[in-house]
Design a protein around this motif. Sequence first.
Motif, PDB file in Angstrom:
ATOM      1  N   SER A  76       0.843  -1.010  -0.138  1.00  0.00           N
ATOM      2  CA  SER A  76      -0.147  -0.020  -0.257  1.00  0.00           C
ATOM      3  C   SER A  76       0.824   1.300   0.242  1.00  0.00           C
ATOM      4  O   SER A  76       0.473   2.503   0.030  1.00  0.00           O
ATOM      5  CB  SER A  76      -0.920  -0.232   1.409  1.00  0.00           C
ATOM      6  N   CYS A  77       1.466   1.072  -0.274  1.00  0.00           N
ATOM      7  CA  CYS A  77       2.890   2.178   0.869  1.00  0.00           C
ATOM      8  C   CYS A  77       4.199   2.116  -0.410  1.00  0.00           C
ATOM      9  O   CYS A  77       5.127   0.433  -0.504  1.00  0.00           O
ATOM     10  CB  CYS A  77       3.359   2.509   2.109  1.00  0.00           C
ATOM     11  N   LEU A  78       4.862   3.026  -0.068  1.00  0.00           N
ATOM     12  CA  LEU A  78       6.874   3.185  -1.025  1.00  0.00           C
ATOM     13  C   LEU A  78       7.363   3.566  -0.006  1.00  0.00           C
ATOM     14  O   LEU A  78       6.575   4.251   1.311  1.00  0.00           O
ATOM     15  CB  LEU A  78       6.509   3.864  -2.178  1.00  0.00           C
ATOM     16  N   ASP A 105       2.303   6.305   1.493  1.00  0.00           N
ATOM     17  CA  ASP A 105       0.653   6.235   0.978  1.00  0.00           C
ATOM     18  C   ASP A 105       0.986   6.134  -0.776  1.00  0.00           C
ATOM     19  O   ASP A 105       0.955   7.508  -1.194  1.00  0.00           O
ATOM     20  CB  ASP A 105      -1.140   6.679   1.718  1.00  0.00           C
ATOM     21  N   LYS A 106       0.946   5.301  -1.138  1.00  0.00           N
ATOM     22  CA  LYS A 106       0.791   4.744  -2.876  1.00  0.00           C
ATOM     23  C   LYS A 106      -0.586   5.842  -3.875  1.00  0.00           C
ATOM     24  O   LYS A 106      -0.612   6.230  -4.608  1.00  0.00           O
ATOM     25  CB  LYS A 106       0.350   3.834  -3.138  1.00  0.00           C
ATOM     26  N   PRO A 296       0.479   1.782   7.092  1.00  0.00           N
ATOM     27  CA  PRO A 296       3.027   1.698   7.072  1.00  0.00           C
ATOM     28  C   PRO A 296       2.939  -0.106   8.042  1.00  0.00           C
ATOM     29  O   PRO A 296       3.678  -0.656   7.969  1.00  0.00           O
ATOM     30  CB  PRO A 296       3.122   2.811   7.586  1.00  0.00           C
ATOM     31  N   TYR A 297       1.729  -0.064   9.062  1.00  0.00           N
ATOM     32  CA  TYR A 297       2.013  -0.668  10.336  1.00  0.00           C
ATOM     33  C   TYR A 297       2.124  -2.323   9.558  1.00  0.00           C
ATOM     34  O   TYR A 297       2.323  -3.356  10.079  1.00  0.00           O
ATOM     35  CB  TYR A 297       1.056  -0.904  11.560  1.00  0.00           C
ATOM     36  N   LEU A 298       1.402  -2.306   8.321  1.00  0.00           N
ATOM     37  CA  LEU A 298       0.765  -3.587   8.020  1.00  0.00           C
ATOM     38  C   LEU A 298       1.539  -3.983   6.533  1.00  0.00           C
ATOM     39  O   LEU A 298       1.906  -4.770   6.189  1.00  0.00           O
ATOM     40  CB  LEU A 298      -0.629  -4.062   7.308  1.00  0.00           C
ATOM     41  N   GLU A 299       2.324  -3.676   6.795  1.00  0.00           N
ATOM     42  CA  GLU A 299       3.976  -3.259   5.247  1.00  0.00           C
ATOM     43  C   GLU A 299       3.978  -4.761   5.026  1.00  0.00           C
ATOM     44  O   GLU A 299       4.595  -4.997   4.013  1.00  0.00           O
ATOM     45  CB  GLU A 299       4.223  -2.451   4.741  1.00  0.00           C
ATOM     46  N   GLN A 300       4.794  -4.862   6.629  1.00  0.00           N
ATOM     47  CA  GLN A 300       5.291  -6.218   6.548  1.00  0.00           C
ATOM     48  C   GLN A 300       4.843  -7.494   6.500  1.00  0.00           C
ATOM     49  O   GLN A 300       5.775  -8.548   6.300  1.00  0.00           O
ATOM     50  CB  GLN A 300       6.663  -6.119   8.170  1.00  0.00           C
ATOM     51  N   PHE A 301       3.544  -7.585   6.054  1.00  0.00           N
ATOM     52  CA  PHE A 301       3.258  -8.794   5.806  1.00  0.00           C
ATOM     53  C   PHE A 301       3.206  -9.612   4.994  1.00  0.00           C
ATOM     54  O   PHE A 301       2.087  -8.883   4.211  1.00  0.00           O
ATOM     55  CB  PHE A 301       1.566  -8.603   6.710  1.00  0.00           C
ATOM     56  N   ARG A 302       3.015 -10.109   4.402  1.00  0.00           N
ATOM     57  CA  ARG A 302       2.825 -11.060   3.008  1.00  0.00           C
ATOM     58  C   ARG A 302       1.343 -11.330   2.836  1.00  0.00           C
ATOM     59  O   ARG A 302       0.876 -11.968   2.241  1.00  0.00           O
ATOM     60  CB  ARG A 302       3.878 -12.068   3.029  1.00  0.00           C
ATOM     61  N   ARG A 303       0.848 -12.459   3.957  1.00  0.00           N
ATOM     62  CA  ARG A 303       0.077 -12.715   4.473  1.00  0.00           C
ATOM     63  C   ARG A 303      -1.028 -12.043   4.874  1.00  0.00           C
ATOM     64  O   ARG A 303      -0.533 -11.917   6.348  1.00  0.00           O
ATOM     65  CB  ARG A 303      -0.775 -14.117   3.787  1.00  0.00           C
ATOM     66  N   LYS A 319     -14.486  -6.766   2.216  1.00  0.00           N
ATOM     67  CA  LYS A 319     -13.372  -6.078   0.697  1.00  0.00           C
ATOM     68  C   LYS A 319     -12.815  -4.716   0.708  1.00  0.00           C
ATOM     69  O   LYS A 319     -12.182  -4.422  -0.098  1.00  0.00           O
ATOM     70  CB  LYS A 319     -15.324  -6.707  -0.109  1.00  0.00           C
ATOM     71  N   LEU A 320     -13.373  -3.932   1.711  1.00  0.00           N
ATOM     72  CA  LEU A 320     -12.880  -2.856   0.889  1.00  0.00           C
ATOM     73  C   LEU A 320     -12.014  -2.242   1.679  1.00  0.00           C
ATOM     74  O   LEU A 320     -10.751  -1.969   1.578  1.00  0.00           O
ATOM     75  CB  LEU A 320     -14.147  -1.973   2.479  1.00  0.00           C
ATOM     76  N   PHE A 321     -11.365  -3.155   3.054  1.00  0.00           N
ATOM     77  CA  PHE A 321     -10.230  -3.304   3.404  1.00  0.00           C
ATOM     78  C   PHE A 321      -9.001  -3.884   2.610  1.00  0.00           C
ATOM     79  O   PHE A 321      -7.913  -3.405   2.471  1.00  0.00           O
ATOM     80  CB  PHE A 321      -9.845  -3.631   5.186  1.00  0.00           C
ATOM     81  N   ALA A 322      -9.501  -4.966   1.567  1.00  0.00           N
ATOM     82  CA  ALA A 322      -8.551  -5.566   1.174  1.00  0.00           C
ATOM     83  C   ALA A 322      -8.478  -5.130  -0.300  1.00  0.00           C
ATOM     84  O   ALA A 322      -7.319  -4.866  -0.381  1.00  0.00           O
ATOM     85  CB  ALA A 322      -9.279  -6.655   0.589  1.00  0.00           C
ATOM     86  N   ARG A 323      -8.991  -3.696  -0.306  1.00  0.00           N
ATOM     87  CA  ARG A 323      -8.401  -3.207  -1.547  1.00  0.00           C
ATOM     88  C   ARG A 323      -7.287  -2.078  -1.215  1.00  0.00           C
ATOM     89  O   ARG A 323      -6.628  -1.374  -1.570  1.00  0.00           O
ATOM     90  CB  ARG A 323      -9.737  -1.745  -1.929  1.00  0.00           C
ATOM     91  N   LYS A 324      -7.275  -1.975   0.263  1.00  0.00           N
ATOM     92  CA  LYS A 324      -6.262  -1.012   0.179  1.00  0.00           C
ATOM     93  C   LYS A 324      -5.274  -1.317   0.577  1.00  0.00           C
ATOM     94  O   LYS A 324      -4.042  -1.113   0.882  1.00  0.00           O
ATOM     95  CB  LYS A 324      -7.283  -0.583   1.653  1.00  0.00           C
TER      96      LYS A 324
END
Length: 626
Positions: A76-78, A105-106, A296-303, A319-324
Amino acid sequence: MWVLLRGAYPLRILLPLRGVWMGRRGLPRSLVPGSSRRRYRKEALPALEIPVLPLTTTEIRQYLRAHGIPFQDGYSCLRAPSPFVGSSEPKDQTSAATSFSLFIDKTTGRFLCMTSLAEGSWEDFQASVEGRGDGAREGALLTEAPEAKDIEEIRRIWDRAIPLWELPDPEEAQLARMMFGLTKVTDETLRHFSVRYLRPARSLVFPWFSPRDLGLRGLKLLGAEGQGDGVHYVETTIPRPGAYHNLFGLPLISRRDVEVVLTSRELDSLALNQSTGLPTLALPRGTICLPPALLPYLEQFRRIVFWLGDDLRSWEAAKLFARKLNPKRCSLLREEVLGEISNVEQAAGVPWSRFPDLNRLLKGHRKGELTVFTGPTGSGKTTFISEYALDLCTQGVNTLWGSFEISNVRLARVMLTQFAMGRLEEQLDKYEEWADRFEDLPLYFMTFHGQQSIRSVIDTMQHAVYVYDVCHVVIDNLQFMMGHEQLSTDRIAAQDYIVGAFRKFATDNNCHVTLVIHPRKEDDDKELQTASIFGSAKASQEADNVLILQDRKLVTGPGKRYLQVSKNRFDGDVGVFPLEFNKNSLTFSIPPKSKARLKKIKDDNGLVVKKPSSGKKGAMPQNSET
Ligand SMILES: Nc1ncnc2c1ncn2[C@@H]1O[C@H](COP(=O)(O)OP(=O)(O)OP(=O)(O)O)[C@@H](O)[C@H]1O
């Protein structure tokens, strides 16, 4: 922190509204009974007027390249090296994880430095890169610290709360465990997550520790009340919900964790962590929203596995959250969720609490639909639609208002009166309490006023869906987007284009749009029909629902209005029911005890008119719209 971009802003920004209200009555705030002065970030207001152009990830990438800033592409981020890490901050140059500590945030360009917790807008970042940021500005970029009175309160509660196993009375401890469904959760798990219990409030206390220094930043209190056979939970957060950005469980996540279970409740996180051993995080406001500040705190997770609940709303939230979060790495833990969706009652949508007749016809408010609402000039369209939207908002439907005709301050004043069901000028002692509750509603306002381009309105809506998880947009009214075309053919073409754009937006974003459209000029003594909506038939064709506020006063005297549902794509029920306007509370809803006076008109190939179900007072003969 209030995020104010692209013309949408949260209700709290309207706080000067209180000043306006009191000012008009000539009462200084300090004279309002029971009021303690609050600190408002008034300086945030002028920024609202600056339109911010929509940004694309490509533009962010190009900018970083053009300025020689290295970056890594995330979900979700660079990620880039942070210019906001001071010399006192711990730096570990050997690790990319710490040296690339700036998360951009992208979608919005908003940034967060994970080391210093500095955050700000894309413009702030550019200013800093280009050396335009001064010291004071950078200071302002730092995440807002909790207000002093909050810090005091947080400390006071936390110090008085004790671990459950330290309760002196074992029966009390057992009862608390039962009320919160913790009978199988071990003391070890409670200790692991630092959960405490506040005896005087009979509430569990979940701490929010700063990811920077593990200092206490906030708390969530969870109270439980027995209700029939079940338990009703009441949540209170400090700071207030809009600023409560705690991913509960974050301090327990290790840098090496690549998988996480996201839950909507802290209690689920405890149980899941204990039973599966997987890292778990609880969202701060359940299924209501996933603030981008947390991405940003969730970027490290692959799943990322969602465990939000097994009802339709949880599924839609996932569904909405998965988009982000990037759908590729998201999954649902429970397959039976899909089975639940066929449940008719749930698929029917969120029911209105104040308009039972509307529920009987429309069966509730559903995402992704377009509702067109019309009524004669001055008949009370804005007043009605305000209550209709407020009703849903109080039930957790995140709502964005585009009020182009009347100012947001005026609209909010109408809403607050409707919310409190009475004029607060007459009960100033209750004012603070209602205003507090009102501020916590997931209610946002566009800053536009007067004529607007459809593009900027749609951009604002898009942004609000991303940032605030808005799922209902009210546009009052469409005429304010039609420009100044003089020729009626141009106006009709413009309206068709705009209706098409809103229709597409509703579908693409799974967001309900309620569009107020004026009727065309007709004889005053004629009732409005679907065909009375201004413009071509496009509006009623594209709409899932058409609502008409009829203001014929023929039968029952002054103040009486009728609401007609003349199109209902969901299941076809159309009909009409009376509204009772209460001048004191500015509400149209029927007092709770009066009988339903709905007149259903079923469109069964031929126009079969059903008999009214009960208490015919005020029912009028109606023609069904085909
Ligand atoms: N049923 C009613 N009886 C009497 N007054 C009403 C009723 N409904 C609304 N009003 C009052 O009428 C005024 C106009 O209401 P409102 O702005 O909601 O109308 P509107 O249809 O949106 O107007 P417009 O056509 O100009 O957009 C307000 O002051 C409101 O409080």
